[in-house]
Design a protein around this motif. Structure first.
Motif, mmCIF file in Angstrom:
data_model
loop_
_atom_site.group_PDB
_atom_site.id
_atom_site.type_symbol
_atom_site.label_atom_id
_atom_site.label_comp_id
_atom_site.label_asym_id
_atom_site.label_seq_id
_atom_site.Cartn_x
_atom_site.Cartn_y
_atom_site.Cartn_z
ATOM 1 N N THR A 94 0.803 -1.162 0.010
ATOM 2 C CA THR A 94 -0.002 0.118 -0.108
ATOM 3 C C THR A 94 0.831 1.208 -0.103
ATOM 4 O O THR A 94 0.243 2.382 -0.703
ATOM 5 C CB THR A 94 -1.037 0.058 1.363
ATOM 6 O OG1 THR A 94 -0.247 -0.223 2.464
ATOM 7 C CG2 THR A 94 -2.088 -1.015 1.160
ATOM 8 N N ILE A 95 2.019 1.184 0.642
ATOM 9 C CA ILE A 95 2.822 2.538 0.854
ATOM 10 C C ILE A 95 3.714 2.379 -0.140
ATOM 11 O O ILE A 95 3.958 3.454 -0.767
ATOM 12 C CB ILE A 95 3.325 2.612 2.338
ATOM 13 C CG1 ILE A 95 2.151 2.649 3.454
ATOM 14 C CG2 ILE A 95 4.154 4.012 2.298
ATOM 15 C CD1 ILE A 95 1.473 4.184 3.443
ATOM 16 N N GLU A 96 4.782 1.490 -0.080
ATOM 17 C CA GLU A 96 5.802 1.472 -1.048
ATOM 18 C C GLU A 96 5.491 1.412 -2.579
ATOM 19 O O GLU A 96 5.927 2.107 -3.406
ATOM 20 C CB GLU A 96 6.988 0.358 -0.590
ATOM 21 C CG GLU A 96 7.698 0.721 0.648
ATOM 22 C CD GLU A 96 9.198 -0.115 0.542
ATOM 23 O OE1 GLU A 96 9.897 0.323 1.465
ATOM 24 O OE2 GLU A 96 9.142 -1.045 -0.176
ATOM 25 N N GLN B 85 -3.176 0.385 -3.779
ATOM 26 C CA GLN B 85 -4.057 0.271 -3.067
ATOM 27 C C GLN B 85 -5.394 -0.042 -3.327
ATOM 28 O O GLN B 85 -5.824 0.223 -4.487
ATOM 29 C CB GLN B 85 -4.195 1.732 -2.305
ATOM 30 C CG GLN B 85 -2.905 2.108 -1.603
ATOM 31 C CD GLN B 85 -3.069 3.542 -0.869
ATOM 32 O OE1 GLN B 85 -4.393 4.069 -0.533
ATOM 33 N NE2 GLN B 85 -2.146 3.971 -0.314
ATOM 34 N N GLU B 86 -6.145 -0.868 -2.581
ATOM 35 C CA GLU B 86 -7.654 -1.397 -2.916
ATOM 36 C C GLU B 86 -8.563 -0.690 -2.006
ATOM 37 O O GLU B 86 -8.077 -0.276 -0.856
ATOM 38 C CB GLU B 86 -7.585 -2.788 -2.861
ATOM 39 C CG GLU B 86 -6.512 -3.264 -3.811
ATOM 40 C CD GLU B 86 -6.194 -4.907 -3.630
ATOM 41 O OE1 GLU B 86 -6.774 -5.404 -2.511
ATOM 42 O OE2 GLU B 86 -5.103 -5.409 -4.120
ATOM 43 N N ASP B 87 -9.829 -0.888 -2.294
ATOM 44 C CA ASP B 87 -10.692 -0.823 -1.352
ATOM 45 C C ASP B 87 -10.680 -1.383 0.011
ATOM 46 O O ASP B 87 -10.229 -2.707 -0.202
ATOM 47 C CB ASP B 87 -12.318 -0.966 -1.894
ATOM 48 C CG ASP B 87 -12.821 -0.021 -2.879
ATOM 49 O OD1 ASP B 87 -12.293 1.093 -3.021
ATOM 50 O OD2 ASP B 87 -13.852 -0.455 -3.509
ATOM 51 N N GLU C 296 -9.195 0.892 6.037
ATOM 52 C CA GLU C 296 -9.694 0.419 7.067
ATOM 53 C C GLU C 296 -8.867 -0.737 7.781
ATOM 54 O O GLU C 296 -8.637 -0.535 8.826
ATOM 55 C CB GLU C 296 -11.064 -0.245 6.807
ATOM 56 C CG GLU C 296 -12.114 0.813 6.653
ATOM 57 C CD GLU C 296 -12.026 1.391 5.294
ATOM 58 O OE1 GLU C 296 -11.068 0.937 4.376
ATOM 59 O OE2 GLU C 296 -12.558 2.557 5.030
ATOM 60 N N GLN C 297 -8.218 -1.534 6.807
ATOM 61 C CA GLN C 297 -7.071 -2.472 7.523
ATOM 62 C C GLN C 297 -5.922 -1.574 8.092
ATOM 63 O O GLN C 297 -5.397 -2.095 9.184
ATOM 64 C CB GLN C 297 -6.631 -3.183 6.209
ATOM 65 C CG GLN C 297 -5.779 -4.335 6.718
ATOM 66 C CD GLN C 297 -5.514 -5.475 5.601
ATOM 67 O OE1 GLN C 297 -5.910 -5.509 4.743
ATOM 68 N NE2 GLN C 297 -4.481 -6.155 5.871
ATOM 69 N N ALA C 298 -5.667 -0.651 7.434
ATOM 70 C CA ALA C 298 -4.585 0.472 8.057
ATOM 71 C C ALA C 298 -4.669 0.669 9.400
ATOM 72 O O ALA C 298 -4.151 0.743 10.222
ATOM 73 C CB ALA C 298 -3.986 1.668 7.029
ATOM 74 N N MET D 56 -3.146 0.012 12.976
ATOM 75 C CA MET D 56 -2.651 1.086 14.196
ATOM 76 C C MET D 56 -3.463 1.005 15.532
ATOM 77 O O MET D 56 -2.743 1.137 16.473
ATOM 78 C CB MET D 56 -3.107 2.453 13.450
ATOM 79 C CG MET D 56 -2.178 2.680 12.150
ATOM 80 S SD MET D 56 -2.593 4.551 11.621
ATOM 81 C CE MET D 56 -2.877 4.352 9.973
ATOM 82 N N ALA D 57 -4.695 0.229 15.200
ATOM 83 C CA ALA D 57 -5.387 0.456 16.495
ATOM 84 C C ALA D 57 -4.860 -1.015 17.460
ATOM 85 O O ALA D 57 -4.644 -1.049 18.484
ATOM 86 C CB ALA D 57 -6.953 0.030 16.348
ATOM 87 N N LYS D 58 -4.526 -2.115 16.739
ATOM 88 C CA LYS D 58 -3.847 -3.255 17.013
ATOM 89 C C LYS D 58 -2.738 -3.110 18.056
ATOM 90 O O LYS D 58 -2.405 -3.497 19.019
ATOM 91 C CB LYS D 58 -3.472 -4.379 16.090
ATOM 92 C CG LYS D 58 -2.628 -5.376 16.486
ATOM 93 C CD LYS D 58 -2.334 -6.358 15.379
ATOM 94 C CE LYS D 58 -1.491 -7.486 15.715
ATOM 95 N NZ LYS D 58 -0.871 -8.289 14.595
#
Lengths: 332, 332
Positions: B266-268, B272-274, B278-280, B284-286
């Motif tokens: 996604t970053i490098e 990116q997909e739909d 939300e997964q990112a 971050m929450a994890k």
């Protein structure tokens, strides 16, 4: 010019200043390094090592030396001047969307606008640090003013280039921004750090100013009558890019209504057709503007020599004087 | 924070510094004028009059005043700092191809890259002239170093933004270049011209540095958890633009192999997909990285307040201390 010596004046300068230029080049490499951002030397090495003539730093070194300067600050100022010049080239690349610079692809094509703008900014800030290190407020004042003239000239060029109201006074200001302001600052600061008289400082400024103007007028003239094998440019590039330079400005000033309509169409509106360049050259011939432009260049070169004659005798004085003659000697 | 006063700290600053800011604004208008190139004020007026908070010049004025400065040079330095900031914004516009700045279209869309680069250069050179007028080599040294940090940080951001090796140390350096270097120079020069002790100058530097870092970390955090109605940005803009900011850097540092593959994609690689945002956010929450980022911002704000407490008592000291708290108070 001393015909016995077959070396060109800038080659003689390079020979006379060889030791100092080695130190300046080392300083440039050292100061453009960035611990954190390897992209910076990648972009600048491309320009700095592209084998430009390094005329500007040599002007600073020569001015300081011929004024008897014995310290080390002229090395820092020479590097400063080259950094400012390189930064300007990088920002020009963004601006002109030009694809070639010194015969290589521009940084802008190899990398991107982003790198050109930001690395240019980095070099400006490095040059700023270098000049602060000399501890001379007067030097800082001169270089701050030169920077403002350069930036203002660039903006002026952008807005005035295709505007038929641009007269010789505006042209001169653009030329000062483009070339002469850094030339004159380069020579002036050499005298200032050497601590010479105000008259000598003024003569050094006048020399750099006139040399830069002669240099730029010659460049603009060669665009219309140069040998493309020598200049690396095609005849009429400026016309095709709708740039008002001195030969056209002089023709516009004398134009009949019909001729003016031609200039409005080709330069202001940019609607050029086959045969337009030939017609433009014809109008310049009609009013003798190429020859008049050449006379202007010669007059500025003579002014540079007159200024140089006011400085103390020194082998470098002769070379700098010859340099002014050389800059216009290539004109037919 | 003094809860009796319902004004926000920057509004209190503006009120306390009203008279000086009127003089600074007049100076800015005066110095950005160009006899020869009307394009310059056209472009800058757009930015300068766009109603930014003028936080940076107010920091310089407040620092000088709370140190008991009684001269006029703080006005010049405040204008200097705003010019540098505006020049940076203009060059950023070229760089980011961003379409909006302070809620208006950027100069770059209204005019072109050319104007943004060259007018930015003009403002840099005008700021340079202004600081030379103060006659303080130390001020020049501070601002030259800040300029180099800003430029280096911008280049670093360009190369490090989507590189997963970017760690918190590199992030901090980018943040210093982007925000904190000009904040700390703004406050430091205020103390320097007031001639206060080295300890006080250091405290002013530390305050500006920590305030700038807190400010930028808060901004980066709000990108993931701010109210878009308040921030004017959509949640996850930085993620979509593949910008590694602190919340992601902290998640990458703890990632499992599978999670790392997600960040690489996604970053490098920017594929990116739909559902990726939300997964990112889930990752971050994890690892609790949004909360850890908030703690960092609070710690920097506290550091700014500790530095400010070392300065002499003054109504402006309280406001500046409150400002540090305010910058992070908007974080959940």
């Amino acid at each position: 010019m001393d015909q016995v010596n077959s070396q060109k004046p800038h080659e003689q300068l390079a020979e006379q200043l060889d030791q100092e230029m080695t130190a300046v080049n080392a300083l440039i490499r050292d100061r453009m390094a960035s611990k954190h951002a390897p992209r910076i030397p990648e972009v600048t090495a491309h320009l700095v090592e592209a084998g430009g003539k390094r005329l500007r730093p040599m002007l600073t070194l020569a001015a300081a030396k011929l004024c008897g300067y014995a310290g080390d600050d002229h090395l820092k100022l020479a590097a400063t001047v080259e950094f400012i010049h390189t930064a300007t080239l990088l920002h020009d690349d963004v601006v002109d969307e030009s694809g070639q610079r010194r015969g290589r692809p521009t940084a802008n094509l190899l990398w991107d606008n982003k790198s050109s703008v930001l690395v240019g900014d980095y070099l400006f800030s490095r040059s700023f640090q270098l000049m602060v290190e000399t501890g001379s407020l007067r030097v800082l004042d001169i270089l701050a003013n030169a920077s403002a003239t350069i930036a203002e000239g660039e903006v002026l060029q952008m807005t005035a280039a295709s505007d038929l109201r641009t007269d010789e006074a505006v042209y001169l200001q653009v030329v000062r921004g483009k070339t002469a302001a850094l030339f004159s600052a380069a020579t002036e600061v050499g005298g200032v750090i050497a601590g010479v008289s105000e008259d000598a400082v003024q003569a050094l400024f006048d020399y750099g100013d006139a040399l830069g103007i002669a240099f730029q007028i010659a460049d603009d003239l060669l665009d219309y009558q140069g040998d493309s094998k020598v200049t690396g440019k095609n005849v009429g590039d400026d016309f095709r890019e709708r740039k008002l330079t001195l030969p056209v400005i002089k023709a516009v000033a004398q134009a009949t209504d019909a001729e003016r309509a031609f200039w409005v169409r080709t330069i202001e509106k940019g609607r050029q057709e086959d045969g337009d360049l030939e017609q433009a050259l014809g109008l310049m011939a009609k009013y003798g503007t190429l020859d008049a432009t050449r006379q202007d260049a010669l007059a500025w070169a003579a002014k540079a020599q007159t200024a140089m004659a006011k400085l103390p005798e020194h082998p470098l004085r002769q070379i700098l004087s010859d340099l002014a003659e050389y800059v216009v000697a290539r004109l037919k």
